[in-house]
Design a protein around this motif. Structure first.
Motif, PDB file in Angstrom:
ATOM      1  N   PHE A 146      99.466 -46.501  82.264  1.00  0.00           N
ATOM      2  CA  PHE A 146      98.471 -45.924  81.365  1.00  0.00           C
ATOM      3  C   PHE A 146      98.429 -46.654  80.022  1.00  0.00           C
ATOM      4  O   PHE A 146      97.353 -46.922  79.480  1.00  0.00           O
ATOM      5  N   ALA A 147      99.603 -46.971  79.476  1.00  0.00           N
ATOM      6  CA  ALA A 147      99.650 -47.696  78.206  1.00  0.00           C
ATOM      7  C   ALA A 147      99.093 -49.109  78.364  1.00  0.00           C
ATOM      8  O   ALA A 147      98.336 -49.597  77.511  1.00  0.00           O
ATOM      9  N   ASP A 148      99.466 -49.786  79.453  1.00  0.00           N
ATOM     10  CA  ASP A 148      98.947 -51.134  79.707  1.00  0.00           C
ATOM     11  C   ASP A 148      97.425 -51.122  79.829  1.00  0.00           C
ATOM     12  O   ASP A 148      96.730 -51.977  79.270  1.00  0.00           O
ATOM     13  N   TYR A 149      96.923 -50.163  80.587  1.00  0.00           N
ATOM     14  CA  TYR A 149      95.482 -50.066  80.812  1.00  0.00           C
ATOM     15  C   TYR A 149      94.741 -49.839  79.497  1.00  0.00           C
ATOM     16  O   TYR A 149      93.739 -50.508  79.204  1.00  0.00           O
ATOM     17  N   GLY A 150      95.232 -48.887  78.696  1.00  0.00           N
ATOM     18  CA  GLY A 150      94.584 -48.611  77.425  1.00  0.00           C
ATOM     19  C   GLY A 150      94.590 -49.810  76.493  1.00  0.00           C
ATOM     20  O   GLY A 150      93.591 -50.125  75.851  1.00  0.00           O
ATOM     21  N   SER A 151      95.721 -50.508  76.431  1.00  0.00           N
ATOM     22  CA  SER A 151      95.814 -51.696  75.578  1.00  0.00           C
ATOM     23  C   SER A 151      94.873 -52.798  76.041  1.00  0.00           C
ATOM     24  O   SER A 151      94.248 -53.493  75.227  1.00  0.00           O
ATOM     25  N   PHE A 152      94.759 -52.967  77.354  1.00  0.00           N
ATOM     26  CA  PHE A 152      93.881 -54.005  77.903  1.00  0.00           C
ATOM     27  C   PHE A 152      92.420 -53.707  77.592  1.00  0.00           C
ATOM     28  O   PHE A 152      91.658 -54.596  77.169  1.00  0.00           O
ATOM     29  N   MET A 153      92.007 -52.468  77.761  1.00  0.00           N
ATOM     30  CA  MET A 153      90.628 -52.097  77.452  1.00  0.00           C
ATOM     31  C   MET A 153      90.344 -52.249  75.960  1.00  0.00           C
ATOM     32  O   MET A 153      89.259 -52.715  75.564  1.00  0.00           O
ATOM     33  N   HIS A 154      91.304 -51.868  75.124  1.00  0.00           N
ATOM     34  CA  HIS A 154      91.134 -52.058  73.678  1.00  0.00           C
ATOM     35  C   HIS A 154      90.935 -53.537  73.355  1.00  0.00           C
ATOM     36  O   HIS A 154      90.098 -53.895  72.512  1.00  0.00           O
ATOM     37  N   LEU A 155      91.708 -54.393  74.012  1.00  0.00           N
ATOM     38  CA  LEU A 155      91.606 -55.836  73.769  1.00  0.00           C
ATOM     39  C   LEU A 155      90.217 -56.353  74.126  1.00  0.00           C
ATOM     40  O   LEU A 155      89.612 -57.117  73.354  1.00  0.00           O
ATOM     41  N   ILE A 156      89.691 -55.941  75.266  1.00  0.00           N
ATOM     42  CA  ILE A 156      88.377 -56.424  75.692  1.00  0.00           C
ATOM     43  C   ILE A 156      87.282 -55.914  74.756  1.00  0.00           C
ATOM     44  O   ILE A 156      86.389 -56.680  74.356  1.00  0.00           O
ATOM     45  N   ILE A 157      87.344 -54.660  74.388  1.00  0.00           N
ATOM     46  CA  ILE A 157      86.340 -54.107  73.466  1.00  0.00           C
ATOM     47  C   ILE A 157      86.419 -54.821  72.126  1.00  0.00           C
ATOM     48  O   ILE A 157      85.387 -55.141  71.511  1.00  0.00           O
ATOM     49  N   GLN A 158      87.637 -55.096  71.672  1.00  0.00           N
ATOM     50  CA  GLN A 158      87.807 -55.836  70.424  1.00  0.00           C
ATOM     51  C   GLN A 158      87.164 -57.219  70.519  1.00  0.00           C
ATOM     52  O   GLN A 158      86.426 -57.638  69.612  1.00  0.00           O
ATOM     53  N   LYS A 159      87.426 -57.936  71.609  1.00  0.00           N
ATOM     54  CA  LYS A 159      86.870 -59.281  71.772  1.00  0.00           C
ATOM     55  C   LYS A 159      85.339 -59.243  71.790  1.00  0.00           C
ATOM     56  O   LYS A 159      84.676 -60.151  71.266  1.00  0.00           O
ATOM     57  N   TYR A 160      84.786 -58.192  72.358  1.00  0.00           N
ATOM     58  CA  TYR A 160      83.329 -58.048  72.392  1.00  0.00           C
ATOM     59  C   TYR A 160      82.772 -57.786  70.993  1.00  0.00           C
ATOM     60  O   TYR A 160      81.800 -58.434  70.566  1.00  0.00           O
ATOM     61  N   LEU A 161      83.403 -56.881  70.264  1.00  0.00           N
ATOM     62  CA  LEU A 161      82.877 -56.489  68.952  1.00  0.00           C
ATOM     63  C   LEU A 161      82.987 -57.613  67.920  1.00  0.00           C
ATOM     64  O   LEU A 161      82.170 -57.684  67.000  1.00  0.00           O
ATOM     65  N   ILE A 162      83.992 -58.481  68.067  1.00  0.00           N
ATOM     66  CA  ILE A 162      84.124 -59.574  67.102  1.00  0.00           C
ATOM     67  C   ILE A 162      83.435 -60.842  67.581  1.00  0.00           C
ATOM     68  O   ILE A 162      83.474 -61.879  66.898  1.00  0.00           O
ATOM     69  N   GLY A 163      82.818 -60.784  68.764  1.00  0.00           N
ATOM     70  CA  GLY A 163      82.017 -61.901  69.238  1.00  0.00           C
ATOM     71  C   GLY A 163      82.742 -62.927  70.078  1.00  0.00           C
ATOM     72  O   GLY A 163      82.168 -63.972  70.418  1.00  0.00           O
ATOM     73  N   GLU A 164      84.000 -62.668  70.456  1.00  0.00           N
ATOM     74  CA  GLU A 164      84.722 -63.622  71.293  1.00  0.00           C
ATOM     75  C   GLU A 164      84.246 -63.579  72.740  1.00  0.00           C
ATOM     76  O   GLU A 164      84.361 -64.577  73.465  1.00  0.00           O
ATOM     77  N   LEU A 165      83.769 -62.432  73.171  1.00  0.00           N
ATOM     78  CA  LEU A 165      83.204 -62.284  74.509  1.00  0.00           C
ATOM     79  C   LEU A 165      81.792 -61.728  74.400  1.00  0.00           C
ATOM     80  O   LEU A 165      81.535 -60.823  73.594  1.00  0.00           O
ATOM     81  N   LYS A 166      80.891 -62.272  75.217  1.00  0.00           N
ATOM     82  CA  LYS A 166      79.533 -61.758  75.266  1.00  0.00           C
ATOM     83  C   LYS A 166      79.450 -60.653  76.321  1.00  0.00           C
ATOM     84  O   LYS A 166      80.314 -60.528  77.191  1.00  0.00           O
ATOM     85  N   ARG A 167      78.389 -59.864  76.231  1.00  0.00           N
ATOM     86  CA  ARG A 167      78.219 -58.739  77.141  1.00  0.00           C
ATOM     87  C   ARG A 167      78.362 -59.161  78.610  1.00  0.00           C
ATOM     88  O   ARG A 167      79.035 -58.496  79.398  1.00  0.00           O
ATOM     89  N   GLY A 168      77.731 -60.263  78.985  1.00  0.00           N
ATOM     90  CA  GLY A 168      77.759 -60.711  80.366  1.00  0.00           C
ATOM     91  C   GLY A 168      79.090 -61.281  80.814  1.00  0.00           C
ATOM     92  O   GLY A 168      79.280 -61.559  82.005  1.00  0.00           O
ATOM     93  N   GLU A 169      80.023 -61.471  79.883  1.00  0.00           N
ATOM     94  CA  GLU A 169      81.328 -62.035  80.222  1.00  0.00           C
ATOM     95  C   GLU A 169      82.417 -60.976  80.389  1.00  0.00           C
ATOM     96  O   GLU A 169      83.522 -61.286  80.847  1.00  0.00           O
ATOM     97  N   LEU A 170      82.114 -59.737  80.030  1.00  0.00           N
ATOM     98  CA  LEU A 170      83.145 -58.701  79.983  1.00  0.00           C
ATOM     99  C   LEU A 170      83.715 -58.387  81.353  1.00  0.00           C
ATOM    100  O   LEU A 170      84.939 -58.279  81.533  1.00  0.00           O
ATOM    101  N   ALA A 171      82.852 -58.203  82.338  1.00  0.00           N
ATOM    102  CA  ALA A 171      83.315 -57.832  83.671  1.00  0.00           C
ATOM    103  C   ALA A 171      84.200 -58.928  84.276  1.00  0.00           C
ATOM    104  O   ALA A 171      85.243 -58.637  84.873  1.00  0.00           O
ATOM    105  N   ASP A 172      83.785 -60.179  84.128  1.00  0.00           N
ATOM    106  CA  ASP A 172      84.579 -61.276  84.669  1.00  0.00           C
ATOM    107  C   ASP A 172      85.952 -61.351  83.992  1.00  0.00           C
ATOM    108  O   ASP A 172      86.974 -61.561  84.651  1.00  0.00           O
ATOM    109  N   TYR A 173      85.962 -61.182  82.688  1.00  0.00           N
ATOM    110  CA  TYR A 173      87.238 -61.217  81.959  1.00  0.00           C
ATOM    111  C   TYR A 173      88.156 -60.100  82.454  1.00  0.00           C
ATOM    112  O   TYR A 173      89.364 -60.308  82.652  1.00  0.00           O
ATOM    113  N   TYR A 174      87.575 -58.935  82.661  1.00  0.00           N
ATOM    114  CA  TYR A 174      88.324 -57.770  83.152  1.00  0.00           C
ATOM    115  C   TYR A 174      88.933 -58.056  84.522  1.00  0.00           C
ATOM    116  O   TYR A 174      90.123 -57.835  84.757  1.00  0.00           O
TER     117      TYR A 174
END
Length: 261
Positions: free
Chosen positions: A42-70
């Motif tokens: 549960f902790a790993d999962y939450g941290s991983f999702m936080h990381l992806i959302i962070q990368k999206y909000l700061i522009g490191e990942l684009k919307r279309g790249e999120l699923a592949d990164y996941y």
């Protein structure tokens, strides 16, 4: 044994206080004995999702790249074992579904995963604020927290439900974070928001000065209790001990009950 000499030098956080409330012995192991924690699903999962959302909000990942990164990085980041295949499947699918239809915050992002160090009265606190943004519609500063937990919208019942009480407990974290927000921007946030990404639920609570003051009182009084504690009794809950507590492998009480995760 009393450890006030150690506790008096601590920097506090919402999670540190709630760790004591959930299990004093876990607090003792984690923050007094400084045992090295074990990673859990549960902790790993939450941290991983936080990381992806962070990368999206700061522009490191684009919307279309999120699923592949996941998909590519899930197993590298979520190494803890889920309690059962059904829970794993639900969490995995819900995370992927959220990222393929992610919603933007309606406003200008001011900060993402910002580390804050501040004082609550004279007590040192620290934390990481997920998102602070200014609303496009009215210019309000709002505070948002990304949550894997399935929180519920507040009910309209006169007597608070268990879900209402749970929501209020989690809101304490955002009220504590309102202290550095007010110090930095000169105003309290107007809305306290939980982005419950697994269920795509957005909970928006207006800032309430009475709840803010009550939260500060709760935090300081609990710290005072901890500072004067000499017994560190465990709260044994098989599921939480097995899959939530990161100190379970060092916990004599859990091992005594046959725990081995």
């Amino acid at each position: 044994m009393n450890y006030s000499h150690i506790i008096s030098d601590m920097t506090w956080s919402y999670s540190r206080i709630t760790t004591y409330e959930e299990c004093p012995y876990r607090f003792y192991l984690k923050y007094i004995r400084n045992v090295k924690g074990t990673r859990h699903f549960f902790a790993d999962y939450g941290s991983f999702m936080h990381l992806i959302i962070q990368k999206y909000l700061i522009g490191e990942l684009k919307r279309g790249e999120l699923a592949d990164y996941y998909l590519i990085n899930f197993r590298k980041n979520v190494v803890g074992k889920a309690p059962n295949p059904k829970i794993f499947d639900n969490y995995f699918r819900q995370g992927l579904d959220y990222l393929t239809s992610i919603r933007d915050f309606n406003g200008k992002i001011l900060s993402v995963e910002e580390e804050v160090n501040f004082k609550l009265e004279s007590v040192s606190f620290t934390g990481f604020i997920d998102v602070v943004f200014v609303s496009d519609r009215n210019g309000w500063i709002n505070l948002a927290d990304n949550k894997s937990r399935n929180l519920k919208q507040r009910s309209t019942k006169r007597k608070p439900t268990k879900s209402d009480e749970e929501l209020d407990r989690y809101l304490r974290q955002l009220y504590i974070y309102s202290v550095p927000i007010e110090q930095k921007y000169g105003v309290f946030p107007k809305l306290l928001i939980f982005n419950c990404f697994r269920t795509k639920t957005l909970i928006q609570e207006p800032f309430d000065i009475k709840a803010y003051k009550a939260t500060k009182e709760w935090a300081l009084s609990t710290i005072d209790i901890i500072s004067n504690t000499s017994t560190w009794n465990p709260n044994i809950d098989w599921f939480k001990c097995s899959y939530i507590c990161d100190c379970n492998r060092q916990c004599e009480y859990f091992q005594m009950f046959g725990g081995d995760t």
